[in-house]
Write a protein that holds these residues in place. Structure first.
Motif, mmCIF file in Angstrom:
data_model
loop_
_atom_site.group_PDB
_atom_site.id
_atom_site.type_symbol
_atom_site.label_atom_id
_atom_site.label_comp_id
_atom_site.label_asym_id
_atom_site.label_seq_id
_atom_site.Cartn_x
_atom_site.Cartn_y
_atom_site.Cartn_z
ATOM 1 N N ALA B 250 0.854 -1.188 0.000
ATOM 2 C CA ALA B 250 0.000 0.000 0.000
ATOM 3 C C ALA B 250 0.888 1.235 0.000
ATOM 4 O O ALA B 250 2.107 1.142 -0.150
ATOM 5 N N SER B 251 0.261 2.361 0.187
ATOM 6 C CA SER B 251 0.976 3.620 -0.067
ATOM 7 C C SER B 251 2.092 3.895 0.927
ATOM 8 O O SER B 251 2.953 4.730 0.676
ATOM 9 N N LYS B 276 -2.948 -2.022 -2.629
ATOM 10 C CA LYS B 276 -4.096 -1.316 -2.034
ATOM 11 C C LYS B 276 -4.087 0.153 -2.411
ATOM 12 O O LYS B 276 -3.117 0.864 -2.161
ATOM 13 N N TYR B 277 -5.168 0.566 -3.042
ATOM 14 C CA TYR B 277 -5.351 1.990 -3.338
ATOM 15 C C TYR B 277 -6.439 2.587 -2.462
ATOM 16 O O TYR B 277 -6.524 3.799 -2.332
ATOM 17 N N GLY B 278 -7.268 1.735 -1.921
ATOM 18 C CA GLY B 278 -8.360 2.270 -1.109
ATOM 19 C C GLY B 278 -8.948 1.188 -0.229
ATOM 20 O O GLY B 278 -8.760 -0.005 -0.456
ATOM 21 N N THR B 315 -2.763 8.207 -1.121
ATOM 22 C CA THR B 315 -2.481 7.699 -2.460
ATOM 23 C C THR B 315 -1.000 7.370 -2.561
ATOM 24 O O THR B 315 -0.205 7.770 -1.734
ATOM 25 N N HIS B 316 -0.677 6.615 -3.572
ATOM 26 C CA HIS B 316 0.734 6.269 -3.771
ATOM 27 C C HIS B 316 1.473 7.510 -4.273
ATOM 28 O O HIS B 316 1.209 7.996 -5.371
ATOM 29 N N GLN B 319 3.144 8.371 -7.769
ATOM 30 C CA GLN B 319 2.389 8.146 -8.996
ATOM 31 C C GLN B 319 1.269 9.164 -9.119
ATOM 32 O O GLN B 319 0.665 9.543 -8.144
ATOM 33 N N SER B 325 -0.299 4.490 -11.640
ATOM 34 C CA SER B 325 -0.650 3.740 -10.442
ATOM 35 C C SER B 325 -0.926 2.295 -10.756
ATOM 36 O O SER B 325 -0.466 1.400 -10.081
ATOM 37 N N VAL B 326 -1.712 2.101 -11.778
ATOM 38 C CA VAL B 326 -2.166 0.739 -12.019
ATOM 39 C C VAL B 326 -1.209 -0.003 -12.947
ATOM 40 O O VAL B 326 -0.610 -0.999 -12.567
ATOM 41 N N PRO B 345 -5.187 -4.800 -8.070
ATOM 42 C CA PRO B 345 -5.411 -3.673 -7.173
ATOM 43 C C PRO B 345 -6.657 -3.853 -6.311
ATOM 44 O O PRO B 345 -7.584 -4.561 -6.679
ATOM 45 N N ILE B 347 -9.471 -1.405 -4.387
ATOM 46 C CA ILE B 347 -9.961 -0.031 -4.268
ATOM 47 C C ILE B 347 -11.184 0.006 -3.357
ATOM 48 O O ILE B 347 -11.803 -1.032 -3.100
#
Lengths: 375, 544
Positions: B250-251, B276-278, B315-316, B319, B325-326, B345, B347
């Protein structure tokens, strides 16, 4: 549960043989419909086996529209079987013309690649069907060389006699015939088995509990003929079509697509890697039964396969020159009484039984066996 | 309250609190266990003074006061020490002399839990007991037209695919030509969702890992567990059990230095990598491990100094676009394991989920999409994020599935649903409903804590102090004095128990629908709901 009967023979046979076999299984269907697939035809249709035959039902107006459409496509009528009846039996609606018409293709046709020709035939059938649905004046069941299809609502024997199907120009070497038990869906002729696409024809009994996800998957394949789905059994035809044409796999692989082996069964299989891959790739087309599928391939091979739990009856038997696939033994007895009954075979949960068009023997293929080598 | 004490705006009475401690003087043994176990010191030992007016008959003697004292407990009303309803006091009381009771009109505290200008943070969930998933019924029952299957005797293949599945034609061609195909794992459709080493106590983590190992190795159930963002213990990274683990990045990238350095020594590839983005519980917000929980062990696994709060950015940071990101991150992570490990990912459910999904469809290395709905849980978040941010999972999964169907990619890029599955205990039902709406598998976290370790959190703001490191059950605490209450062996046993029960219930749902040989992903014709709007929105039948 619908009753199924299929017959493959070296010599042309009257469709009434199959319908009579269905009639002895009458306890199993409610007479809500009958469907027939005939190929390997005799008579005038056999003179030009490469000419596509359009099968369907047309009103007078529809017939005129059809002539216009076919004219535009450059197809000229060669030979027709037109059945016009005015006083249908109880339960059968009054319709227009039951038509099976062979067409001479346009001159440029011969120069087209085969894939292009088949695609055009499917597109033409789909277009006629869709235009007919809009005006309710045309129904097209098949448009393919050497194939005639007839569907009607009513008791099979009554309908067969009403339409006079015993005529010589409808005698065929391969016949698929279904007596319908109308369960879930309103009586719609397009819901009557068998279903046909590009030389592949199958019929099924039972419910297909995985129908909706499979329908969604097939509909999204961008294949022009993958449509309709008035019956949950139509997906079996399209899966066979997909297996045959898109994956290039033989009839033995069909069961590996719809009912793959368990991991334990696959462990010692000579084609383990390929089958494991196939199971992953074709997971969307796995069926859960209860179904018995009987069908015919473009090369005339006729087959029967059962669901993974073998929840439906089905038997194959006969003698060199004529074999039959039937839901029940009594159907087989009615059609081929003089066979060696000890050789009758009821395919089980792993088996595919098939008879090549030469009609010399029944081949049993278990999913546990190696697949034939791919050319 | 003493008569001389001032009444300030934040002076509360017991009546102002949502949880009230009822104590019975007659049965109390004054053992003191309740006050010592209370994780928030909501109760204290107290000396109560009592006056009794004694009057005798006749007029000869005047009434007099008799003063006495008795000992017992007193509930504190300071907002910082308000009872959280965990009922540990009841659990330890030898005589059941004490228990917290919920008072629904005790709402004043809500207006005073921001002392010093600090908005309320907590762990837990959205605290909304209603569940749309619970309303869904399975209405297509096989009976006479087709025989129902036998949940006890027919063979069942309750497994799903994690990884990018090629279209059949393409996949078969690749097989014939010995071409590369994306890694695909066949796993159990109930995944233990991302709960980090750090958010969870060492005993809880160990118990989960043991349970997962037992399910795999003894019972043949390919259950997988995601690490969450907190790294992975070095010994596990180098063990054969790594194949049961989904590593999350994750970030904050916590623990990834250790993971990357361990790659050459790994005996097995991990099951998958989750980026993990969310997170459904706090969409648009980063992870958060409060300083209370960052002890030496956690700090060393995460590669940070001990005793500092560890907020992951929302967020990362490196990026700036979805492509970055993806696409690039998936590519990088795939490359780290030689393209042998699925990378997908995760989200939070959002109205933009479909845009993310459509991007993934075009990326041949994307192995799936995990979507976490608003009912997801968390170890620490702002109250406002948890309660009011996020998108329900049902319609989000359904929309995404429909998009995949439109593009002919259903089941080729698996959707992983999370957030509130089993929130009211209906785990198998909720999971089956989401699968039939289009999810290929589901992830659960809170249920695992509740069923596996006895987490007392519920949907009525009970306990919810996962963020403080004072979890009374030792599930989310990093204090050995607390987490030693949790026996890892017992956690493992409970994990196995609830997985087996889930498996039986899933069969009991699928068998009457006539499904056993493949997971009924997208079998929406089996679903019905007595809510016309929900039925229309989800494309399922309206039944009353």
């Amino acid at each position: 549960m619908c009753r199924l009967f299929a017959l493959t023979s070296t010599e042309p046979v009257s469709p009434m043989v199959a319908i009579n076999a269905l009639n002895v299984m009458k306890e199993g269907h409610d007479g809500s419909g009958v469907g027939l697939y005939l190929s390997g035809l005799s008579g005038p249709f056999a003179e030009h086996p490469e000419y596509p035959i359009l099968s369907g039902i047309f009103t007078e107006k529809g017939l005129k529209r059809l002539d216009g459409i076919m004219d535009d496509l450059g197809f000229r009528p060669f030979h027709s079987v037109s059945i016009i009846k005015s006083s249908p039996p109880v339960g059968t609606p009054k319709r227009g013309v039951y038509l099976a018409r062979a067409y001479e293709p346009p001159k440029a046709w011969a120069d087209l690649p085969e894939a292009e020709r088949t695609a055009q035939l499917v597109q033409a059938r789909v277009a006629i069907r869709q235009q007919g649905e809009a005006e309710r004046d045309m129904m097209a069941f098949s448009f393919w060389p050497g194939v005639v299809m007839i569907k009607e609502v009513g008791d099979p024997l009554t309908v067969g006699e009403y339409l006079g199907l015993d005529r010589p120009d409808l005698h065929a070497r391969r016949i698929l015939c279904q007596g319908r038990q109308n369960t879930n869906y309103a009586i719609n002729l397009y819901a009557c088995h068998p279903f046909f696409i590009e030389g592949v024809c199958t019929m099924t009994n039972g419910e297909n509990t995985a129908f909706i996800p499979i329908r969604e998957y097939l509909s999204s394949r961008n294949v022009p003929g993958y449509m309709g789905y008035q019956s949950d059994s139509e997906v079996f035809t399209h899966i066979m079509h997909f297996t045959h044409y898109k994956l290039g796999l033989p009839v033995e692989a069909y069961k590996h697509v719809i009912t793959p082996l368990s991991d334990a069964e696959m462990a010692g299989h000579p084609d383990r890697d390929m089958l494991a891959r196939l199971k992953v790739l074709c997971r969307k087309m796995i069926i859960d039964g209860p179904n018995c599928v009987i069908g015919c391939l473009p090369d005339g091979t006729m087959f029967m396969a059962q669901d993974r739990k073998k929840l439906r009856p089905g038997v194959v038997g006969g003698k060199p020159g004529m074999y039959a696939f039937s839901s029940e033994l009594c159907g087989l007895d009615a059609a081929i009484p003089d066979r060696d009954k000890t050789l009758d075979f009821q395919p089980m949960h792993l088996d595919t039984a098939y008879v090549r068009p030469e009609c010399q023997e029944v081949t049993i293929c278990s999913q546990l066996q190696a697949l034939p080598r791919q050319r | 309250m003493q008569p001389t004490a001032g009444i300030t705006p934040s002076t509360l009475s017991v009546k102002d609190l949502p949880w009230q401690v009822e104590w019975n003087k007659d049965t109390c043994t004054l053992c003191g266990r309740c006050t010592s176990v209370c994780p928030v010191s909501a109760i204290e030992l107290a000396v109560h003074r009592k006056r009794v007016v004694e009057t005798t008959t006749g007029l000869l003697q005047k009434p007099k006061n008799a003063y006495s004292v008795f000992h017992g407990i007193r509930q504190r009303t300071d907002a910082a020490y308000a009872c959280i309803g965990c009922a540990m006091c009841t659990m330890v009381c030898p005589n059941n002399a004490i228990r917290p009771m919920r008072l629904d009109e005790g709402t004043t505290l809500r207006f005073h839990n921001n002392r010093g200008g600090h908005a309320r943070t907590r762990g837990g969930r959205r605290n909304a007991p209603d569940s749309l998933l619970d309303q869904i019924k399975f209405i297509r029952i096989s009976m006479l037209t087709d025989p129902a299957l036998d949940a006890g005797r027919h063979e069942f293949e309750l497994r799903t695919l994690l990884g990018r599945v090629l279209p059949p034609e393409q996949g078969l061609k690749a097989f014939q030509e010995n071409g590369w195909v994306p890694a695909v794992r066949e796993i159990y459709p109930l995944v233990i969702g991302s709960m980090s080493f750090g958010a969870l106590s060492p005993n809880m983590w160990e118990g989960l890992q043991m349970g997962v190992a037992y399910l795999n190795e003894e019972l043949g159930m390919p259950v997988r567990m995601c690490t969450g963002e907190g790294g992975c213990p070095p010994r596990l990274l180098r063990s054969r059990f790594l194949k049961y683990v989904i590593l999350q990045i994750a970030s904050g990238y916590f623990g990834w230095d250790e993971i990357l350095h361990a790659i050459p020594q790994m005996k097995e590839d991990p099951c998958a990598i989750e980026i993990k983005y969310g997170q459904g519980a706090k969409p648009g917000d980063g992870g958060l491990l409060m300083w209370h929980k960052v002890n030496k062990l956690i700090a060393s696994i995460r590669g940070v100094p001990p005793g500092v709060s560890l907020p992951s950015p929302p967020t990362h940071q490196t990026q700036y676009s979805i492509e970055e990101s993806v696409a690039k991150m998936i590519q990088s992570m795939s490359m780290a394991w030689g393209f042998r490990v699925p990378v997908y990912p995760k989200i939070s459910a959002t109205t933009t989920s479909r845009a993310v999904l459509n991007n993934l469809v075009r990326n041949p290395y994307a192995a799936g999409l995990a979507i976490d709905g608003e009912d997801g849980g968390t170890g620490a978040a702002y109250n406002v994020s948890m309660n009011h941010m996020g998108h329900p999972i049902a319609s989000n999964i359904r929309d995404c599935y429909h998009d995949l169907v439109q593009q002919g990619c259903q089941n080729e890029i698996p959707l992983i649903a999370g957030g509130g599955i089993g929130k009211n205990g209906n785990l198998a039902h909720n999971a089956a409903a989401l699968i039939m709406l289009g999810a290929s598998m589901v992830q659960v976290g809170k249920y695992v804590m509740q069923a596996g370790a006895g987490c007392v959190g519920s949907e009525i703001d009970r306990c919810n102090i996962c963020n403080l490191g004072r979890c009374p059950k030792g599930i989310t605490s990093q204090d050995p004095r607390v987490y030693r209450r949790l026996d890892p062996e017992k956690v493992a046993e409970r994990v196995v128990d609830f997985y087996l029960a889930f498996d039986t219930e899933l069969r009991k749902i699928f068998a009457p629908l006539g499904r056993s040989t493949s997971l009924p992903v997208g079998m929406s014709d089996a679903l019905g709901i007595a809510n016309r709007d929900a039925a229309d929105r989800l494309g399922i039948q309206y039944v009353v």
